[in-house]
Write a protein that holds these residues in place. Structure first.
Motif, PDB file in Angstrom:
ATOM      1  N   ASN A   1       0.831  -1.213   0.000  1.00 16.06           N
ATOM      2  CA  ASN A   1       0.000   0.000   0.000  1.00 16.06           C
ATOM      3  C   ASN A   1       0.864   1.262   0.000  1.00 16.06           C
ATOM      4  O   ASN A   1       0.548   2.231   0.691  1.00 16.06           O
ATOM      5  N   ALA A   2       1.939   1.208  -0.784  1.00 10.51           N
ATOM      6  CA  ALA A   2       2.799   2.389  -0.890  1.00 10.51           C
ATOM      7  C   ALA A   2       2.108   3.447  -1.742  1.00 10.51           C
ATOM      8  O   ALA A   2       1.303   3.132  -2.610  1.00 10.51           O
ATOM      9  N   GLU A   3       2.473   4.684  -1.490  1.00  7.62           N
ATOM     10  CA  GLU A   3       1.980   5.791  -2.326  1.00  7.62           C
ATOM     11  C   GLU A   3       2.936   5.921  -3.505  1.00  7.62           C
ATOM     12  O   GLU A   3       4.153   5.773  -3.335  1.00  7.62           O
ATOM     13  N   LEU A   4       2.376   6.188  -4.690  1.00  4.29           N
ATOM     14  CA  LEU A   4       3.224   6.283  -5.890  1.00  4.29           C
ATOM     15  C   LEU A   4       3.003   7.627  -6.570  1.00  4.29           C
ATOM     16  O   LEU A   4       1.859   8.031  -6.800  1.00  4.29           O
ATOM     17  N   LYS A   5       4.087   8.299  -6.924  1.00  5.87           N
ATOM     18  CA  LYS A   5       3.981   9.522  -7.730  1.00  5.87           C
ATOM     19  C   LYS A   5       4.781   9.312  -9.008  1.00  5.87           C
ATOM     20  O   LYS A   5       6.003   9.141  -8.963  1.00  5.87           O
ATOM     21  N   LEU A   6       4.061   9.296 -10.152  1.00  9.92           N
ATOM     22  CA  LEU A   6       4.730   9.141 -11.450  1.00  9.92           C
ATOM     23  C   LEU A   6       5.179  10.516 -11.958  1.00  9.92           C
ATOM     24  O   LEU A   6       4.788  11.553 -11.395  1.00  9.92           O
ATOM     25  N   SER A   7       5.964  10.523 -13.026  1.00 10.11           N
ATOM     26  CA  SER A   7       6.461  11.772 -13.641  1.00 10.11           C
ATOM     27  C   SER A   7       7.057  12.706 -12.592  1.00 10.11           C
ATOM     28  O   SER A   7       6.833  13.920 -12.634  1.00 10.11           O
ATOM     29  N   THR A   8       7.800  12.116 -11.663  1.00 10.27           N
ATOM     30  CA  THR A   8       8.375  12.901 -10.566  1.00 10.27           C
ATOM     31  C   THR A   8       9.875  12.602 -10.433  1.00 10.27           C
ATOM     32  O   THR A   8      10.294  11.879  -9.516  1.00 10.27           O
ATOM     33  N   PRO A   9      10.695  13.119 -11.341  1.00 11.52           N
ATOM     34  CA  PRO A   9      12.131  12.846 -11.230  1.00 11.52           C
ATOM     35  C   PRO A   9      12.721  13.480  -9.971  1.00 11.52           C
ATOM     36  O   PRO A   9      12.371  14.603  -9.620  1.00 11.52           O
TER      37      PRO A   9
ATOM     38  N   HIS B   1      17.649  15.349  10.664  1.00 19.51           N
ATOM     39  CA  HIS B   1      16.373  14.668  10.952  1.00 19.51           C
ATOM     40  C   HIS B   1      16.131  13.463  10.041  1.00 19.51           C
ATOM     41  O   HIS B   1      15.084  12.862  10.084  1.00 19.51           O
ATOM     42  N   GLY B   2      17.071  13.151   9.176  1.00 20.03           N
ATOM     43  CA  GLY B   2      16.879  12.025   8.257  1.00 20.03           C
ATOM     44  C   GLY B   2      17.248  12.443   6.837  1.00 20.03           C
ATOM     45  O   GLY B   2      18.140  13.261   6.630  1.00 20.03           O
ATOM     46  N   GLN B   3      16.498  11.913   5.868  1.00 22.14           N
ATOM     47  CA  GLN B   3      16.829  12.167   4.461  1.00 22.14           C
ATOM     48  C   GLN B   3      15.805  13.122   3.841  1.00 22.14           C
ATOM     49  O   GLN B   3      14.599  12.952   4.051  1.00 22.14           O
ATOM     50  N   LYS B   4      16.308  14.099   3.091  1.00 24.26           N
ATOM     51  CA  LYS B   4      15.392  15.018   2.389  1.00 24.26           C
ATOM     52  C   LYS B   4      15.545  14.788   0.882  1.00 24.26           C
ATOM     53  O   LYS B   4      16.657  14.812   0.355  1.00 24.26           O
ATOM     54  N   VAL B   5      14.397  14.587   0.226  1.00 22.99           N
ATOM     55  CA  VAL B   5      14.412  14.300  -1.206  1.00 22.99           C
ATOM     56  C   VAL B   5      13.718  15.443  -1.935  1.00 22.99           C
ATOM     57  O   VAL B   5      12.599  15.822  -1.570  1.00 22.99           O
ATOM     58  N   THR B   6      14.375  15.997  -2.951  1.00 28.42           N
ATOM     59  CA  THR B   6      13.777  17.096  -3.708  1.00 28.42           C
ATOM     60  C   THR B   6      13.546  16.650  -5.149  1.00 28.42           C
ATOM     61  O   THR B   6      14.395  15.986  -5.751  1.00 28.42           O
ATOM     62  N   THR B   7      12.395  17.016  -5.685  1.00 30.17           N
ATOM     63  CA  THR B   7      12.059  16.610  -7.055  1.00 30.17           C
ATOM     64  C   THR B   7      12.341  17.760  -8.025  1.00 30.17           C
ATOM     65  O   THR B   7      12.592  18.895  -7.612  1.00 30.17           O
ATOM     66  N   LYS B   8      12.255  17.437  -9.318  1.00 27.94           N
ATOM     67  CA  LYS B   8      12.511  18.433 -10.367  1.00 27.94           C
ATOM     68  C   LYS B   8      11.588  19.645 -10.219  1.00 27.94           C
ATOM     69  O   LYS B   8      11.958  20.772 -10.532  1.00 27.94           O
ATOM     70  N   ASP B   9      10.349  19.373  -9.744  1.00 27.28           N
ATOM     71  CA  ASP B   9       9.392  20.470  -9.571  1.00 27.28           C
ATOM     72  C   ASP B   9       9.624  21.271  -8.298  1.00 27.28           C
ATOM     73  O   ASP B   9       8.871  22.206  -8.004  1.00 27.28           O
ATOM     74  N   GLY B  10      10.614  20.865  -7.514  1.00 30.75           N
ATOM     75  CA  GLY B  10      10.919  21.609  -6.283  1.00 30.75           C
ATOM     76  C   GLY B  10      10.170  21.118  -5.062  1.00 30.75           C
ATOM     77  O   GLY B  10      10.298  21.687  -3.978  1.00 30.75           O
ATOM     78  N   ASP B  11       9.372  20.049  -5.207  1.00 27.44           N
ATOM     79  CA  ASP B  11       8.694  19.505  -4.029  1.00 27.44           C
ATOM     80  C   ASP B  11       9.715  18.787  -3.141  1.00 27.44           C
ATOM     81  O   ASP B  11      10.650  18.160  -3.644  1.00 27.44           O
TER      82      ASP B  11
END
Ligand SMILES: Cc1cc2nc3c(=O)[nH]c(=O)nc-3n(C[C@H](O)[C@H](O)[C@H](O)COP(=O)(O)OP(=O)(O)OC[C@H]3O[C@@H](n4cnc5c(N)ncnc54)[C@H](O)[C@@H]3O)c2cc1C
Length: 442
Positions: free
Chosen positions: A223-231, A240-250
């Motif tokens: 039941n993982a959440e999936l986001k496509l088109s999100t490089p 505090h852990g790991q921070k992941v940034t996407t191409k859109d800046g999220d």
């Protein structure tokens, strides 16, 4: 801009990422998968083209590949056999020879007994690539071409040409100076040192409803959440852990991150702080299968009355075979691994026809299609085949986790690296490490 907190973020929804996402979400961890493409599957891609459902990437599976076979049985998926291939045309010394597939296989079998007779010595336990590390180090500077030269006096020119053709196809290259001999030995050792077994593993059984059927079964079981088109562009270690940034800046944060991406694409992402030098160096060097693609062609012609296989040393396509054949129209669809997409445009009918006419002068290409995996920013190549020295130089570094950051994927598998099986093996075992890390911080 949005900020979200997860237990684990998985970058990449190929077989490795999807397997890890199922396992971790089933264990109750809040899991997010970020995928750069607009589809799951990565280097597998079941698509509709030429009027058929075709695999544009990974296809064949076998019960000697325990991870993928276990999943196939678990979800009760139907497996079908490739149609029987009857005729064979192979080019040796510039001459086309014709016979049955059995005739050609006999030559290959003879050659493989000589070429790979030492495989077991270096990989006595093929699922442990470093078990005999000292011995492997001694030969890791050798290429497949070096080994072919070593055995030149023991096999005929015809056998040598067939060996060259098959290994160019298996290793998706037109230059056997590049792939390491250790890779050939690993694959042979994984196949019980028997080329007939190996050939069955590589080209005989596939999913009736495509690789997609297994991929979706695995993913939807979790039941993982999936986001496509999100490089993903940046992965940063924070207090505090790991921070992941996407191409859109999220931005998304998590206790652990798994980058389930090919080695060739690691440097597309900025890591803060940088990963171990060896890992970035490995990605810069890339693997030896970086010029590859896949070709499908619909063909007919006066002399095409049956299924066939085409083989030749060091062409941009070294081996092809029929996958669909219509007895009424005598039209076939053939499939090939393209070893150099700079020398062949898989979408250019005239070019593909000219190439095929090296074997069958009256063949006509009705239509063709394919995918240039080398030009695909999310793969930058086909499947994992290491260059000379890469196994002993980088093999351990890429398997070393760092404070909640892990690499996963077929490229890092211990067993069937370069195959769907290896992706599942890696996704599953890295998933276990991450579960342990999330529970105990170790
Ligand atoms: C033409 C071809 C034929 C093959 N034939 C066979 C075969 O017959 N049998 C077999 O077993 N194997 C075969 N393989 C190999 C097999 O398909 C692969 O080894 C396996 O699918 C790899 O799975 P993976 O999850 O490790 O990597 P991938 O499938 O490459 O998945 C990685 C995922 O990460 C994503 N990604 C990458 N970078 C980013 C980013 N920055 N942000 C977000 N997402 C990102 C990619 O889009 C991709 O979806 C073949 C491969 C090819 C290309």
């Amino acid at each position: 801009m949005s900020t979200n907190q997860y237990d684990v973020i998985i970058v990449g929804a190929g077989f490795a990422g999807v397997t890890a996402s199922r396992n971790l979400s089933q264990k109750g961890h809040k899991t997010l998968v970020l995928e750069g493409r607009d589809r799951m599957g990565g280097r597998t891609w079941y698509d509709e083209r030429l009027g058929e459902h075709l695999e544009m990437g990974g296809t064949f599976i076998h019960w000697f590949q325990p991870n993928v076979w276990h999943e196939t049985m678990r979800y009760n998926l139907e497996v079908v056999k490739l149609i029987d291939l009857h005729q064979a045309y192979w080019i040796t010394d510039g001459q086309v020879k014709e016979g049955t597939q059995d005739d050609e296989f006999a030559l290959m079998r003879e050659g493989m007994k000589v070429l790979a007779r030492d495989a077991e010595k270096y990989f006595p336990r093929p699922f442990e690539p470093f078990y005999n590390e000292a011995a492997v180090k001694e030969i890791d500077h050798l290429s497949v071409a070096d080994r072919l030269r070593e055995i030149e006096s023991e096999v005929s020119k015809e056998v040598s040409d067939i060996l060259t053709a098959y290994w160019c196809a298996y290793f998706c290259t037109d230059d056997l100076e590049e792939p390491a001999l250790t890779q050939l030995y690993r694959w042979v050792a994984m196949s019980y040192n028997d080329w007939d077994v190996m050939e069955d593993i590589f080209e005989l059984y596939k999913f009736k409803h495509g690789t997609k059927s297994l991929l979706e079964s695995i993913f939807h079981d979790g039941n993982a959440e999936l986001k496509l088109s999100t490089p993903v562009t940046t992965i940063e270690e924070t207090e505090h852990g790991q921070k992941v940034t996407t191409k859109d800046g999220d931005e998304y944060t998590a206790t652990a991150v798994i980058a389930a991406i090919p080695t060739n694409t690691i440097n597309n992402i900025e890591f803060k702080p940088a990963l171990a030098d060896e890992i970035h160096q490995f990605s810069r060097e890339n693997q030896s299968t970086t010029n590859g693609g896949k070709l499908w062609a619909k063909v007919r012609g006066p002399s095409i009355t049956d299924t066939f296989r085409l083989t030749a040393p060091a062409y941009p396509v070294s081996s092809m075979h029929t996958q669909f054949f219509d007895q009424e129209t005598n039209e076939g669809i053939i499939m090939a691994y393209v070893s150099n997409t700079n020398k062949l445009d898989v979408t250019n009918k005239a070019q593909v026809q000219e190439l095929l006419r090296n074997w069958i002068p009256d063949i006509e290409v009705i239509d063709c299609t394919g995918h240039k995996w080398d030009e695909d920013e999310f793969s930058k190549g086909t499947w994992s085949v290491l260059r000379k020295n890469q196994l002993t130089k980088y093999g351990k570094a890429v398997r070393q986790p760092r404070n909640g950051f892990y690499l996963a994927g077929s490229d890092y598998a211990n067993g069937w690296s370069g195959f769907i099986d290896g992706a599942i093996e890696s996704g599953s075992s890295i998933g276990e490490f991450v579960d342990e890390y999330l529970k105990n911080g170790a």
